[in-house]
Motif scaffolding. Structure first.
Motif, PDB file in Angstrom:
ATOM      1  N   VAL A   1     -16.217  19.511  16.077  1.00 19.88           N
ATOM      2  CA  VAL A   1     -15.069  20.295  15.621  1.00 19.88           C
ATOM      3  C   VAL A   1     -14.267  20.707  16.849  1.00 19.88           C
ATOM      4  CG1 VAL A   1     -14.285  22.277  14.275  1.00 19.88           C
ATOM      5  CG2 VAL A   1     -16.473  21.171  13.713  1.00 19.88           C
ATOM      6  N   ALA A   2     -13.027  20.276  16.928  1.00 21.89           N
ATOM      7  CA  ALA A   2     -12.148  20.652  18.036  1.00 21.89           C
ATOM      8  C   ALA A   2     -11.339  21.868  17.596  1.00 21.89           C
ATOM      9  CB  ALA A   2     -11.226  19.494  18.405  1.00 21.89           C
ATOM     10  N   GLY A   3     -11.669  23.023  18.153  1.00 16.23           N
ATOM     11  CA  GLY A   3     -10.989  24.251  17.782  1.00 16.23           C
ATOM     12  C   GLY A   3     -11.939  25.232  17.133  1.00 16.23           C
TER      13      GLY A   3
ATOM     14  N   ASP B   1      -7.450  22.476  15.673  1.00 19.13           N
ATOM     15  CA  ASP B   1      -6.891  23.035  16.906  1.00 19.13           C
ATOM     16  C   ASP B   1      -5.442  23.487  16.759  1.00 19.13           C
ATOM     17  OD1 ASP B   1      -6.363  20.314  16.569  1.00 19.13           O
ATOM     18  OD2 ASP B   1      -6.291  19.877  18.699  1.00 19.13           O
ATOM     19  N   GLY B   2      -5.074  23.979  15.570  1.00 19.35           N
ATOM     20  CA  GLY B   2      -3.811  24.669  15.404  1.00 19.35           C
ATOM     21  C   GLY B   2      -2.613  23.784  15.150  1.00 19.35           C
ATOM     22  N   ARG B   3      -1.459  24.430  14.959  1.00 21.48           N
ATOM     23  CA  ARG B   3      -0.277  23.685  14.536  1.00 21.48           C
ATOM     24  C   ARG B   3       0.282  22.784  15.627  1.00 21.48           C
ATOM     25  NH1 ARG B   3       4.740  28.008  13.881  1.00 21.48           N
ATOM     26  NH2 ARG B   3       5.084  28.364  16.099  1.00 21.48           N
TER      27      ARG B   3
ATOM     28  N   ASP C   1      -4.206  24.738  10.283  1.00 27.58           N
ATOM     29  CA  ASP C   1      -2.849  24.593  10.818  1.00 27.58           C
ATOM     30  C   ASP C   1      -2.614  23.241  11.475  1.00 27.58           C
ATOM     31  OD1 ASP C   1      -2.309  27.105   9.920  1.00 27.58           O
ATOM     32  OD2 ASP C   1      -2.152  28.052  11.886  1.00 27.58           O
ATOM     33  N   ALA C   2      -3.664  22.545  11.868  1.00 27.29           N
ATOM     34  CA  ALA C   2      -3.486  21.189  12.409  1.00 27.29           C
ATOM     35  C   ALA C   2      -2.928  20.258  11.341  1.00 27.29           C
ATOM     36  CB  ALA C   2      -4.808  20.646  12.944  1.00 27.29           C
ATOM     37  N   ALA C   3      -3.225  20.563  10.066  1.00 29.04           N
ATOM     38  CA  ALA C   3      -2.742  19.749   8.952  1.00 29.04           C
ATOM     39  C   ALA C   3      -1.459  20.302   8.354  1.00 29.04           C
ATOM     40  CB  ALA C   3      -3.814  19.648   7.869  1.00 29.04           C
ATOM     41  N   HIS C   4      -1.287  21.636   8.382  1.00 30.20           N
ATOM     42  CA  HIS C   4      -0.127  22.233   7.709  1.00 30.20           C
ATOM     43  C   HIS C   4       0.182  23.603   8.290  1.00 30.20           C
ATOM     44  CE1 HIS C   4      -3.414  24.318   5.657  1.00 30.20           C
ATOM     45  NE2 HIS C   4      -3.896  23.133   5.338  1.00 30.20           N
ATOM     46  N   ALA C   5       1.458  23.886   8.479  1.00 28.86           N
ATOM     47  CA  ALA C   5       1.916  25.202   8.923  1.00 28.86           C
ATOM     48  C   ALA C   5       2.878  25.727   7.867  1.00 28.86           C
ATOM     49  CB  ALA C   5       2.604  25.118  10.283  1.00 28.86           C
TER      50      ALA C   5
END
Length: 405
Positions: free
Chosen positions: A12-14, A168-170, A292-296
């Motif tokens: 898992v990165a993040g 790992d975020g947006r 958030d890596a997938a959707h913001a």
């Protein structure tokens, strides 16, 4: 840091809230798991200090965190229930009121500091024998191969993953390295966050006023203060951030229509640029994006982290399905189960919040009158209000197992 060439089933990165929740959910399945994070969570803070970053956790998120063994610790560190919501339009005057008592529920959710959620999850991970916490660490590159992904770290070490999960975020590096494009737009707004003292008691109520320049939310904290999220155009946000504390407090009080009397700033302010963003794909062979890596999403309904937690729960359910059917955990058969389950719901929520943002940002009188009429009409229609509250609370059955009632 791990030795060069170490391999894990799941990486898992993040290690923020969503990544840590997924790592917890993946634990106990007979898989080796690694969580990679640039910095450890904050472990203590001065009494009475409130993190600028808070989240409104739904009942579905609470159920997930309870089943992961983290909710008791979150409650101990501080979770502020809110029992009502009052929303009104600054231009048209329409209002709507949600009350948990109408549902026979003790509350509508909890306002919780992000650092509290992250710490509680990390403490669970630290006691999990199948989880390795690789921190501090930074990824600089990755190489895809038939068996998964090889990650390269800033210090030159490498690590192999059968399944790599980008949490790992947006501004996700994993998404960028995988070549996954996004669609969306900048809102030209910033969300100003701060903690304030209201003169009047907040009544355990979340207050939100829609202004033409963006919505203002007052989120109740257990000690009587409120956390604010004030979304404003870039120009208006710059003006507000340039003000001294006294002037800002005055502007804030006026913007809230003095619903809680005079509001006084208590501590620093920060601002986050807002944008709508959706990855065109959530998965590739050996790789999945969550949170958030997938959707913001626009913060006007506070659904960002709740969507991320549902991603984590659904991906964990997809792993269970793969293991039960002896399928590869990083194969597309597995990962498309996750993507099919989440992409449509996320798209619906992103679209709804974008439509609300557009609708309430328009101060033209005919449209303002219509939307206010809609707010007031919805307030007088209990079945429709119930539908909205059920959705916001996470009371439906159409949820991943870890989040179901």
């Amino acid at each position: 840091m791990t030795d060069s060439g170490q391999s894990f089933d799941v990486v898992v990165a993040g290690g923020g809230m969503v990544g840590a929740a997924f790592a917890c959910a993946a634990s106990g399945k007979g898989l080796s798991i690694a969580l990679i994070e640039a910095r450890e969570p904050v472990r203590d803070w001065p009494a009475g200090e409130v993190d600028l970053r808070v989240s409104a956790l739904s009942r579905a998120s609470q159920r997930l965190l309870t089943r992961l063994g983290a909710w008791e610790r979150i409650a101990e560190l501080g979770a502020s229930p809110y029992r009502q919501m009052r929303v009104w339009d600054a231009v048209g005057g329409g209002r709507i009121h949600f009350d948990s008592a109408d549902l026979g529920e003790p509350d509508l959710g909890h306002i919780v500091e992000n650092r509290v959620v992250q710490l509680a999850l990390w403490e669970r991970l630290e006691s999990a024998p199948d989880v390795s916490l690789i921190c501090p660490a930074g990824i600089v590159d990755m190489e895809r191969h038939t068996q998964g992904t090889n990650l390269l770290f800033t210090d030159g070490r490498r690590l192999d993953a059968r399944l790599l999960v980008g949490a790992d975020g947006r501004d996700s590096l994993i998404r960028e390295l995988a070549g996954i494009e996004t669609e969306g737009r900048d809102y030209g707004q910033r969300a100003i966050v701060a903690t304030i003292h209201p003169t009047d008691w907040h009544q355990e109520t979340a207050w939100q006023r829609f202004l033409p320049t963006g919505p203002l939310a007052l989120l109740p904290l257990a000690d009587g203060r409120c956390s604010i999220v004030w979304s404003a155009t870039d120009e208006r946000a710059a003006q507000l951030l340039a003000m001294d504390d006294l002037a800002f407090s005055e502007e804030l009080t006026q913007a809230s229509e003095s619903c809680l009397g005079r509001l006084t700033l208590d501590g620093p302010r920060a601002a986050v640029p807002l944008r709508l963003q959706h990855a065109k794909h959530y998965v590739q062979p050996g790789l999945a994006l969550i949170g958030d890596a997938a959707h913001a999403i626009h913060p006007l309904a506070g659904q960002g982290v709740n969507l991320g937690f549902l991603d984590a729960a659904e991906l964990a359910a997809a792993l269970d399905l793969a293991l039960a059917h002896r399928r590869e955990i990083g194969g597309l058969w597995t990962l498309r189960h996750y993507e099919r389950a989440r992409r449509g719901d996320n798209q619906l929520m992103l679209g709804a919040m974008d439509a609300l943002k557009r609708l309430f940002s328009n101060d033209q009188q005919p449209l303002a009158s219509l939307r206010s009429l809609g707010l007031s009409a919805t307030d007088r229609l209990p079945p429709l209000k119930r539908l909205f509250m059920d959705r916001a609370l996470g009371l439906s059955q159409d949820l991943p197992p870890l989040a179901r009632p």
